[in-house]
Design a protein around this motif. Structure first.
Motif, PDB file in Angstrom:
ATOM      1  N   LEU A  61      16.406 -16.538  86.888  1.00  0.00           N
ATOM      2  CA  LEU A  61      16.109 -17.349  87.878  1.00  0.00           C
ATOM      3  C   LEU A  61      16.652 -18.309  88.615  1.00  0.00           C
ATOM      4  O   LEU A  61      16.344 -18.286  89.809  1.00  0.00           O
ATOM      5  N   LYS A  62      17.798 -18.455  87.955  1.00  0.00           N
ATOM      6  CA  LYS A  62      18.218 -19.868  88.536  1.00  0.00           C
ATOM      7  C   LYS A  62      18.528 -19.762  89.745  1.00  0.00           C
ATOM      8  O   LYS A  62      19.141 -19.550  91.067  1.00  0.00           O
ATOM      9  N   SER A 102      18.901 -15.666  90.623  1.00  0.00           N
ATOM     10  CA  SER A 102      17.194 -15.349  91.964  1.00  0.00           C
ATOM     11  C   SER A 102      16.802 -16.794  92.943  1.00  0.00           C
ATOM     12  O   SER A 102      16.998 -16.398  93.875  1.00  0.00           O
ATOM     13  N   GLN A 103      16.406 -17.624  92.139  1.00  0.00           N
ATOM     14  CA  GLN A 103      15.542 -18.883  93.222  1.00  0.00           C
ATOM     15  C   GLN A 103      17.281 -19.349  94.628  1.00  0.00           C
ATOM     16  O   GLN A 103      17.255 -19.426  95.621  1.00  0.00           O
ATOM     17  N   GLN A 104      18.573 -19.096  93.663  1.00  0.00           N
ATOM     18  CA  GLN A 104      19.466 -19.479  94.675  1.00  0.00           C
ATOM     19  C   GLN A 104      19.896 -18.352  95.971  1.00  0.00           C
ATOM     20  O   GLN A 104      20.129 -18.749  96.702  1.00  0.00           O
ATOM     21  N   ASN A 154      17.208 -18.910  98.224  1.00  0.00           N
ATOM     22  CA  ASN A 154      17.577 -20.338  98.869  1.00  0.00           C
ATOM     23  C   ASN A 154      18.087 -19.737 100.171  1.00  0.00           C
ATOM     24  O   ASN A 154      18.398 -20.419 101.384  1.00  0.00           O
ATOM     25  N   THR A 182      12.087 -10.004  97.897  1.00  0.00           N
ATOM     26  CA  THR A 182      11.257 -11.222  97.383  1.00  0.00           C
ATOM     27  C   THR A 182       9.608 -11.103  98.306  1.00  0.00           C
ATOM     28  O   THR A 182       8.794 -12.264  98.324  1.00  0.00           O
ATOM     29  N   LEU A 194       9.433 -16.256  91.918  1.00  0.00           N
ATOM     30  CA  LEU A 194       9.724 -16.710  92.419  1.00  0.00           C
ATOM     31  C   LEU A 194       8.729 -16.334  93.495  1.00  0.00           C
ATOM     32  O   LEU A 194       7.351 -17.663  94.386  1.00  0.00           O
ATOM     33  N   ARG A 222       5.359 -18.389  93.466  1.00  0.00           N
ATOM     34  CA  ARG A 222       5.774 -19.336  92.834  1.00  0.00           C
ATOM     35  C   ARG A 222       5.766 -20.483  95.053  1.00  0.00           C
ATOM     36  O   ARG A 222       6.174 -21.091  95.113  1.00  0.00           O
ATOM     37  N   ASP A 223       5.770 -19.057  96.462  1.00  0.00           N
ATOM     38  CA  ASP A 223       6.103 -18.964  96.721  1.00  0.00           C
ATOM     39  C   ASP A 223       4.519 -19.851  97.892  1.00  0.00           C
ATOM     40  O   ASP A 223       3.297 -19.565  97.554  1.00  0.00           O
ATOM     41  N   ASP A 227       3.064 -24.774  92.901  1.00  0.00           N
ATOM     42  CA  ASP A 227       3.253 -25.318  91.713  1.00  0.00           C
ATOM     43  C   ASP A 227       2.637 -25.754  90.480  1.00  0.00           C
ATOM     44  O   ASP A 227       2.699 -26.305  89.578  1.00  0.00           O
TER      45      ASP A 227
END
Length: 448
Positions: free
Chosen positions: A27-28, A30-32, A35, A54, A352, A355-356, A364
């Protein structure tokens, strides 16, 4: 069709340096990627090209509009296929469509209502034995949902082997987690202790389920459980008759393992959020008291417990059990203006997207009221996908929501969920589903 690929990360020869961060924290990673590269990204790992999308419209293209251009991934089939066989989860094409028609009636409203009493009774028994204690509700809820799903499938006969069943299922979970993140999947015959444990668990599962099927075939008895429904299902559309014993086995195993894991995980996060937000817990208790009038919850009550159901839906938005959907492209297809070639793999990290801030206000925060009235209809299509979308959306969604709402109602009618003084917020860990790392300890305190 565009021949361009979207930009993406690269590390090491053929992207092999990306394997480690993916294995450490998917998950980290994927978030990076999101971003840095936005809604569309692609990268190589060895001989494979992977895409991360996404945007909800891209989800709609992949899961609905071009669903025939994608199949479940090879890694999923290699890993889960060893015990799931060719059930709905992994099957494809015309065989999948026929199986879906055969299985769908087993989840009709009238059938679901017959399982309500068993769900409530199992919940009462398990939580009464832990009243006033601080317990790992993650372990407790996985045991509970296993027992309720197993009874719905096979009837009360499964109770005598429930403990061994739970042990073997835990083995399957551990081994599959390791295989999902490994560079290659070791075959079943591989001479290691872990593969020996896996072979033992698969044999146990097969022996038990096939014995249930053989006994039920011999008697021809309809005991009102899902197994009876599967054995009696007929494909009237094609007139192609009933399922074979092996098809019934595959569906039964898929329902047993899938129904247990995802519902339990959704409930774990719901318990955590209600314990943390006592105002919402009290609002749910007030609704339960009003709707049930103090009697045991049943299927009719569950249909009227709108706020209680909304707490579970909101928990699945913040912590979706199926946190990523993956597919293999079986033909060249254009997604979001980019070419996805045959053989590529796509990742849809719904954890992701859900929580967009583009799709959800206070993205959040735990806000169950967003699911009341017609709130869910106002969501951007495919922005909320805890059960997937399109023709391959989860066939057991109705049962999962009924089971989850009844368990919540039964527990909150009698108990309060409390955090300990030294409580530390759990860290989500991407396993088969999105678990709280190390479990989740809560106090089960009697109300009043």
């Amino acid at each position: 069709m565009s021949i361009e690929f979207p930009p993406g990360p690269n590390r090491g020869f053929l992207g092999m340096g990306l394997m480690r961060p993916i294995q450490q924290d998917f998950l980290k990673f994927s978030q990076q990627v999101f971003n840095e590269f936005g809604d569309s990204a692609s990268y190589r790992i060895g001989p494979y090209r992977l895409f991360q999308f996404t945007h909800p419209e891209q989800y709609h293209e992949i899961l609905v509009q071009h669903s025939r251009s994608f199949h479940k991934t090879r890694r999923l089939r290699e890993t889960l296929g060893r015990w799931n066989g060719k059930g709905l989860l992994l099957n494809e094409g015309d065989d999948w469509a026929r199986q879906r028609r055969l299985v769908q009636p087993a989840f009709g409203p009238s059938r679901m209502a017959t399982y309500a009493e068993g769900i409530v009774q199992h919940t009462l028994k398990l939580f009464e034995s832990h009243e006033g204690q601080e317990v790992d509700v993650a372990r407790l809820l996985h045991e509970l949902t296993f027992r309720t799903v197993a009874e719905a499938l096979f009837g009360a006969e499964v109770e005598e082997i429930a403990e061994e069943f739970l042990t073997m299922v835990a083995t399957l979970q551990r081994e599959s987690i390791a295989d999902f993140t490994a560079f290659w999947v070791r075959p079943m015959w591989w001479p290691t202790a872990s593969r020996a444990r896996l072979r033992k668990a698969v044999k146990f599962l097969n022996d038990v389920v096939r014995r249930f099927i053989a006994d039920r075939r011999a008697t021809g008895e309809d005991r009102g459980d899902l197994l009876s429904m599967l054995l009696q299902a007929v494909d009237e559309e094609e007139g192609s008759g009933r399922m074979t014993d092996e098809q019934v086995r595959d569906e039964a195993v898929g329902l047993l393992l899938g129904g247990n894991e995802t519902t339990a995980t959704a409930l774990v996060w719901t318990f955590y959020l209600l314990a943390k937000h006592e105002t919402f817990q009290e609002e749910s208790q007030g609704e339960i008291d009003h709707i049930t009038g103090g009697s045991l919850p049943d299927a009719k009550h569950a249909a009227a417990l709108h706020f209680t159901s909304a707490t579970m839906k909101e928990a699945m938005r913040l912590y979706p059990p199926a946190y990523v959907l993956t597919r293999d492209a079986v033909e060249d297809v254009e997604i979001g203006g980019f070419c996805v070639p045959t053989g590529s793999q796509v990742h849809l990290p719904i954890a992701l997207t859900q929580r967009d801030a583009r799709w959800f206000d206070a993205q959040d925060s735990f806000v169950p009221h967003r699911f009341l009235s017609d709130g869910e209809k106002s969501f951007h299509r495919c922005a909320y996908l805890p059960f997937g979308a399109g023709p391959r959306a989860c066939v057991g969604r109705g049962m999962a929501m009924l089971e989850g709402t009844l368990i919540l109602a039964t527990v909150l009618q009698r108990y309060c969920l409390r955090l300990s003084d030294d409580f530390v917020d759990p860290v989500p860990e991407a396993q088969i589903s999105l678990h709280p790392r190390g479990g989740l300890r809560l106090m089960i305190a009697p109300r009043g």
